[in-house]
Design a protein around this motif. Structure first.
Motif, short mmCIF file in Angstrom:
data_model
loop_
_atom_site.label_atom_id
_atom_site.label_comp_id
_atom_site.label_asym_id
_atom_site.label_seq_id
_atom_site.Cartn_x
_atom_site.Cartn_y
_atom_site.Cartn_z
N ALA A 27 -8.20 -6.70 -0.66
CA ALA A 27 -7.28 -7.54 -1.45
C ALA A 27 -5.91 -7.71 -0.80
O ALA A 27 -5.09 -8.49 -1.28
CB ALA A 27 -7.12 -6.96 -2.84
N ALA A 28 -5.65 -7.02 0.30
CA ALA A 28 -4.32 -7.01 0.91
C ALA A 28 -3.84 -8.41 1.31
O ALA A 28 -2.66 -8.73 1.12
CB ALA A 28 -4.30 -6.07 2.11
N ASP A 29 -4.72 -9.23 1.87
CA ASP A 29 -4.32 -10.58 2.28
C ASP A 29 -3.86 -11.41 1.09
O ASP A 29 -2.89 -12.15 1.17
CB ASP A 29 -5.46 -11.30 2.99
N ARG A 30 -4.57 -11.27 -0.02
CA ARG A 30 -4.17 -12.02 -1.23
C ARG A 30 -2.83 -11.56 -1.74
O ARG A 30 -2.01 -12.35 -2.17
CB ARG A 30 -5.21 -11.84 -2.33
N PHE A 31 -2.61 -10.24 -1.72
CA PHE A 31 -1.32 -9.72 -2.17
C PHE A 31 -0.21 -10.19 -1.24
O PHE A 31 0.88 -10.55 -1.70
CB PHE A 31 -1.34 -8.20 -2.26
N SER A 32 -0.48 -10.22 0.04
CA SER A 32 0.53 -10.66 1.01
C SER A 32 0.95 -12.10 0.72
O SER A 32 2.14 -12.42 0.69
CB SER A 32 -0.04 -10.53 2.42
N ALA A 33 -0.03 -12.96 0.52
CA ALA A 33 0.27 -14.37 0.22
C ALA A 33 0.99 -14.50 -1.12
O ALA A 33 1.93 -15.29 -1.25
CB ALA A 33 -1.03 -15.17 0.20
N ALA A 34 0.59 -13.71 -2.10
CA ALA A 34 1.20 -13.77 -3.42
C ALA A 34 2.66 -13.33 -3.39
O ALA A 34 3.52 -13.94 -4.03
CB ALA A 34 0.42 -12.91 -4.41
N VAL A 35 2.94 -12.29 -2.63
CA VAL A 35 4.33 -11.81 -2.51
C VAL A 35 5.20 -12.89 -1.90
O VAL A 35 6.35 -13.09 -2.32
CB VAL A 35 4.36 -10.50 -1.68
N MET A 36 4.68 -13.62 -0.94
CA MET A 36 5.45 -14.68 -0.30
C MET A 36 5.74 -15.83 -1.28
O MET A 36 6.79 -16.46 -1.20
CB MET A 36 4.70 -15.23 0.92
N ARG A 37 4.82 -16.09 -2.21
CA ARG A 37 4.99 -17.19 -3.17
C ARG A 37 5.82 -16.82 -4.38
O ARG A 37 6.39 -17.69 -5.03
CB ARG A 37 3.62 -17.68 -3.63
N ASN A 38 5.87 -15.54 -4.72
CA ASN A 38 6.58 -15.12 -5.93
C ASN A 38 8.03 -14.85 -5.57
O ASN A 38 8.37 -13.83 -4.99
CB ASN A 38 5.93 -13.86 -6.52
N GLY A 39 8.91 -15.75 -5.95
CA GLY A 39 10.32 -15.63 -5.61
C GLY A 39 11.09 -14.61 -6.42
O GLY A 39 12.20 -14.24 -6.06
N ALA A 40 10.51 -14.10 -7.50
CA ALA A 40 11.22 -13.16 -8.36
C ALA A 40 10.98 -11.70 -7.97
O ALA A 40 11.78 -10.84 -8.28
CB ALA A 40 10.78 -13.36 -9.82
N LEU A 41 9.89 -11.42 -7.26
CA LEU A 41 9.49 -10.05 -6.97
C LEU A 41 10.48 -9.36 -6.04
O LEU A 41 10.78 -9.84 -4.96
CB LEU A 41 8.09 -10.03 -6.35
N LEU A 42 10.97 -8.21 -6.48
CA LEU A 42 11.92 -7.42 -5.69
C LEU A 42 11.35 -6.08 -5.25
O LEU A 42 11.76 -5.54 -4.24
CB LEU A 42 13.20 -7.16 -6.51
N ASP A 43 10.42 -5.53 -6.02
CA ASP A 43 9.89 -4.19 -5.77
C ASP A 43 8.37 -4.25 -5.90
O ASP A 43 7.86 -4.51 -7.00
CB ASP A 43 10.49 -3.21 -6.77
N PHE A 44 7.67 -4.00 -4.81
CA PHE A 44 6.20 -4.09 -4.80
C PHE A 44 5.61 -2.87 -4.12
O PHE A 44 6.00 -2.53 -3.00
CB PHE A 44 5.78 -5.36 -4.08
N THR A 45 4.70 -2.20 -4.81
CA THR A 45 4.01 -1.04 -4.26
C THR A 45 2.50 -1.27 -4.36
O THR A 45 2.00 -1.60 -5.44
CB THR A 45 4.36 0.24 -5.05
N LEU A 46 1.81 -1.08 -3.24
CA LEU A 46 0.34 -1.19 -3.20
C LEU A 46 -0.15 0.00 -2.38
O LEU A 46 0.05 0.03 -1.16
CB LEU A 46 -0.08 -2.52 -2.55
N GLU A 47 -0.73 0.98 -3.06
CA GLU A 47 -1.15 2.21 -2.39
C GLU A 47 -2.59 2.57 -2.74
O GLU A 47 -3.03 2.33 -3.85
CB GLU A 47 -0.26 3.40 -2.82
N THR A 48 -3.24 3.20 -1.77
CA THR A 48 -4.61 3.68 -1.98
C THR A 48 -4.56 5.09 -2.59
O THR A 48 -3.51 5.68 -2.70
CB THR A 48 -5.38 3.76 -0.66
N THR A 49 -5.75 5.57 -2.93
CA THR A 49 -5.84 6.94 -3.38
C THR A 49 -5.51 7.86 -2.21
O THR A 49 -5.74 7.52 -1.07
CB THR A 49 -7.26 7.29 -3.90
N ARG A 50 -5.00 9.00 -2.52
CA ARG A 50 -4.64 9.95 -1.45
C ARG A 50 -5.71 11.01 -1.34
O ARG A 50 -5.65 12.06 -1.95
CB ARG A 50 -3.30 10.59 -1.77
N ARG A 51 -6.72 10.70 -0.55
CA ARG A 51 -7.83 11.63 -0.35
C ARG A 51 -8.04 11.86 1.10
O ARG A 51 -7.78 11.11 1.94
CB ARG A 51 -9.12 11.09 -0.96
#
Length: 100
Positions: A76-100
């Protein structure tokens, strides 16, 4: 009006993303969404959330998504990357995997 929605550790699955997506795109007062510690989120659910983030009705300033598996996040990372570029309001974004 609701400004913050924190759904940490609720074992949210892909089908649970649908109502969250509706809120993201239809509630302009929502500026903080925390979906941390949800290991059941799948590629489909993450992609729905990313698409909603790119929607012109989404006014999120903070989005935290963590706990999903590495494969799901990577898919899903590519979709999130494109979405972050389009969303002008977003200031703080965290996308993390499980820590295993």
């Amino acid at each position: 009006a609701v400004e913050s929605l924190r759904l940490r550790g609720i074992n949210m699955a892909a089908e649970d993303a649908t109502p969250i997506v509706a809120i993201m795109t239809r509630v302009p007062s929502l500026t903080v969404l925390d979906l941390s510690d949800n290991p059941m989120l799948t590629v489909a659910g993450l992609r729905q959330i990313a698409d909603a983030l790119a929607h012109r009705g989404c006014r999120l300033r903070t989005l935290r998504v963590s706990g999903a598996g590495r494969k799901a996040i990577n898919a899903a990372a590519d979709r999130f990357s494109a979405a972050v570029m389009r969303n002008g309001a977003l200031l703080d974004f965290t996308l993390e995997t499980t820590r295993r």
